[in-house]
Design an enzyme around this catalytic site. Structure first.
Site, PDB file in Angstrom:
ATOM      1  N   ARG A  45       1.983 -14.251  38.979  1.00 17.68           N
ATOM      2  CA  ARG A  45       1.953 -15.407  38.062  1.00 17.68           C
ATOM      3  C   ARG A  45       2.128 -14.933  36.619  1.00 17.68           C
ATOM      4  O   ARG A  45       2.849 -15.535  35.832  1.00 17.68           O
ATOM      5  CB  ARG A  45       0.623 -16.176  38.221  1.00 17.68           C
ATOM      6  N   LYS A 136      -4.507 -30.452  27.078  1.00 18.01           N
ATOM      7  CA  LYS A 136      -3.880 -31.476  27.933  1.00 18.01           C
ATOM      8  C   LYS A 136      -4.839 -31.962  29.006  1.00 18.01           C
ATOM      9  O   LYS A 136      -5.609 -31.177  29.566  1.00 18.01           O
ATOM     10  CB  LYS A 136      -2.642 -30.891  28.606  1.00 18.01           C
ATOM     11  N   GLU A 177      -2.191 -37.800  28.682  1.00 19.70           N
ATOM     12  CA  GLU A 177      -1.167 -37.947  29.724  1.00 19.70           C
ATOM     13  C   GLU A 177      -1.606 -38.890  30.829  1.00 19.70           C
ATOM     14  O   GLU A 177      -2.288 -38.484  31.768  1.00 19.70           O
ATOM     15  CB  GLU A 177      -0.835 -36.566  30.322  1.00 19.70           C
ATOM     16  N   LYS A 222       1.792 -38.254  26.291  1.00 23.91           N
ATOM     17  CA  LYS A 222       2.679 -37.662  27.302  1.00 23.91           C
ATOM     18  C   LYS A 222       2.814 -38.639  28.455  1.00 23.91           C
ATOM     19  O   LYS A 222       2.024 -38.594  29.406  1.00 23.91           O
ATOM     20  CB  LYS A 222       2.109 -36.318  27.771  1.00 23.91           C
TER      21      LYS A 222
HETATM   22  P1  13P Z   1       6.506 -32.040  35.123  1.00 27.43           P
HETATM   23  O1  13P Z   1       7.448 -32.077  33.952  1.00 27.43           O
HETATM   24  O2  13P Z   1       6.917 -31.058  36.195  1.00 27.43           O
HETATM   25  O3  13P Z   1       6.174 -33.400  35.649  1.00 27.43           O
HETATM   26  O4  13P Z   1       5.151 -31.415  34.606  1.00 27.43           O
HETATM   27  C1  13P Z   1       4.662 -31.812  33.391  1.00 27.43           C
HETATM   28  C2  13P Z   1       3.203 -31.773  33.436  1.00 27.43           C
HETATM   29  O5  13P Z   1       2.589 -31.048  32.673  1.00 27.43           O
HETATM   30  C3  13P Z   1       2.492 -32.642  34.347  1.00 27.43           C
HETATM   31  O6  13P Z   1       1.143 -32.676  34.039  1.00 27.43           O
END
Ligand code: 13P
Length: 340
Positions: A45, A136, A177, A222
Site C-alpha cells: 500500500r 473527510k 461528503e 463533496k
Molecule cells: P471515488 O471518486 O472513487 O468515488 O472516491 C472518492 C471518495 O473519496 C469517496 O469517498
C-alpha cells in the site's frame, strides 16, 4: 481561525487544481489490489501511494490536496523519509479520512449511518499535529424503492454537522461528503430520483451545518453528480447530467460555500472528466467546481502499475494524464481528442 479555514478551503479549489482521494480503507484498497492480483500489505500500500505522490510535476500542477487513510499519514517512504514530507515538498495539502465507515443503521434495512464521532476531537488534534489541514467524512445514502428514509438522511446529516463543527474547532477544513450511491442495483435510481434525493439531502445537510454553527466559507462540499444509477435502463445524456447537477447545486447549496469537489462514484475515468468539464463550461455562478476523485484518478495508473517496479514510469504517466485532464475540466477546457 476563521480566516485560515477559508484560505485552506480556497486553496483546495484554486488554479485548476483538485483533490486526489487516496484514503481507501484497508478493505477497499485490498479490493482494488485484487484486480491486479497484488497482495495488500502495509508495504504494498505504501509503495503504491508513494508511486502516485512522487509524480512530482503532476502533483505540483494539478493536485491541491490528498486525502490519506490513518495508516498512510504515519508511513515512511522507501528511502526512510516521511510520506507526508513528500507531499509537502510539492505544496500539496494533507487531508485525512476521519470517519470509521458506514455501518448498518439499526432497525432500518438497507441503510447505513457513518460512525466515528467518539474520540474525534482527540484524533483531530493529533492529525493536525501530524500535518493535516483538512479532513473527510463520507455519509452514504442509497436509492431503492424503499430508501432513503427521512430518518437516514437526518441522522447522517446530523453526524456530518457534528464532524464539521469539530473539524473547524480544531483548525481543519471539513470536506462534507453526502454521497448518493450510483452503484446500487436498483433500476428506480433514475436521474430524476437522484435529483430529488440529492436536493433533499443537501437541504437537510446545510440546515444541520448551519444549526451546528459551522462556517460555510470554511468547508468543501463533496457531492455526487446528479446521475442515473449504473443499473438504470434509462441513462441520461452528459448534457442532462451537467444541467441537473448545476441546477441542484444552485438551488440547494448556499452560495457562501467556496468550492465543490465531486466524487467520481463509479463513473468511468473519461465520463467523470467530461461531466466536470461540461459543468464548468455551462455554470453561471462563481463557486468553484473541481474534483476529489478516487477511482477516476487512480484506476488507469493502478492497472498500468500492476504491482511491478518496472511499470512505475508507465503508471505515473497514466496518473499524470488523468490529473491533467481533470485539471483542464475544472476550467471547462477538456475535450475528447486530448484523450488520444
Ligand atoms: P471515488 O471518486 O472513487 O468515488 O472516491 C472518492 C471518495 O473519496 C469517496 O469517498
Amino acid at each position: 481561525m476563521k480566516n485560515i479555514l477559508q484560505q485552506i478551503a480556497k486553496k483546495l479549489v484554486e488554479n485548476g487544481k483538485g483533490i486526489l482521494a487516496a484514503d481507501e480503507s484497508t478493505a477497499t484498497i485490498t479490493k482494488r489490489f485484487s484486480q491486479i492480483n497484488l497482495q495488500s500489505t502495509p508495504e504494498s500500500r505504501r509503495n503504491y501511494r508513494e508511486m502516485l505522490f512522487s509524480t512530482k510535476d503532476a502533483m505540483e500542477s494539478y493536485i491541491s490536496g490528498v486525502i490519506l487513510f490513518d495508516e498512510t499519514i504515519r508511513q515512511d517512504c522507501q528511502d526512510g523519509g516521511k510520506l507526508i514530507d513528500l507531499l509537502i515538498s510539492t505544496d500539496t495539502l494533507i487531508g485525512i479520512k476521519v470517519d470509521t465507515g458506514a455501518k448498518s443503521l439499526a432497525l432500518f434495512e438497507d441503510e447505513t449511518i457513518t460512525e466515528g464521532l467518539d474520540g474525534l476531537r482527540e484524533r483531530l488534534i493529533e492529525y493536525s499535529q501530524l500535518g493535516a489541514s483538512f479532513a473527510k467524512w463520507r455519509a452514504v445514502i442509497s436509492i431503492t424503492d424503499k430508501t432513503p428514509t427521512d430518518y437516514a438522511i437526518q441522522t447522517n446529516a446530523h453526524a456530518l454537522a457534528r464532524y464539521a463543527a469539530l473539524c473547524q474547532e480544531n483548525g481543519l477544513v471539513p470536506i462534507v461528503e453526502p454521497e448518493i450511491l450510483m452503484d446500487s442495483d436498483k433500476s428506480v435510481h433514475t436521474i430524476d430520483s437522484c435529483y430529488e434525493v440529492t436536493s433533499k439531502t443537501l437541504d437537510i445537510v446545510f440546515d444541520k451545518l448551519i444549526k451546528a454553527g459551522v462556517d460555510l466559507n470554511g468547508i468543501i462540499l463533496k457531492p455526487n453528480m446528479v446521475i442515473a444509477g449504473i443499473h438504470s435502463p434509462n441513462q441520461a445524456s452528459e448534457i442532462e447530467i451537467a444541467e441537473q447537477t448545476l441546477k441542484c447545486l444552485k438551488n440547494h447549496m448556499p452560495d457562501t460555500v467556496p468550492g465543490v469537489c465531486f466524487l467520481s462514484g463509479g463513473q468511468n475515468d473519461i465520463d467523470a472528466t467530461k461531466h466536470l468539464s461540461i459543468m464548468n463550461k455551462m455554470k453561471d455562478f462563481d463557486i468553484k467546481l473541481s474534483f476529489s476523485y478516487g477511482r477516476a484518478l487512480q484506476q488507469s495508473a493502478l492497472m498500468a502499475w500492476g504491482g511491478k517496479d518496472a511499470n512505475i514510469i508507465k503508471a505515473q504517466q497514466a496518473f499524470r494524464h488523468r490529473a491533467h485532464m481533470n485539471s483542464l475540466a475544472t476550467k471547462g477546457e477538456w475535450s475528447e481528442n486530448l484523450e488520444k
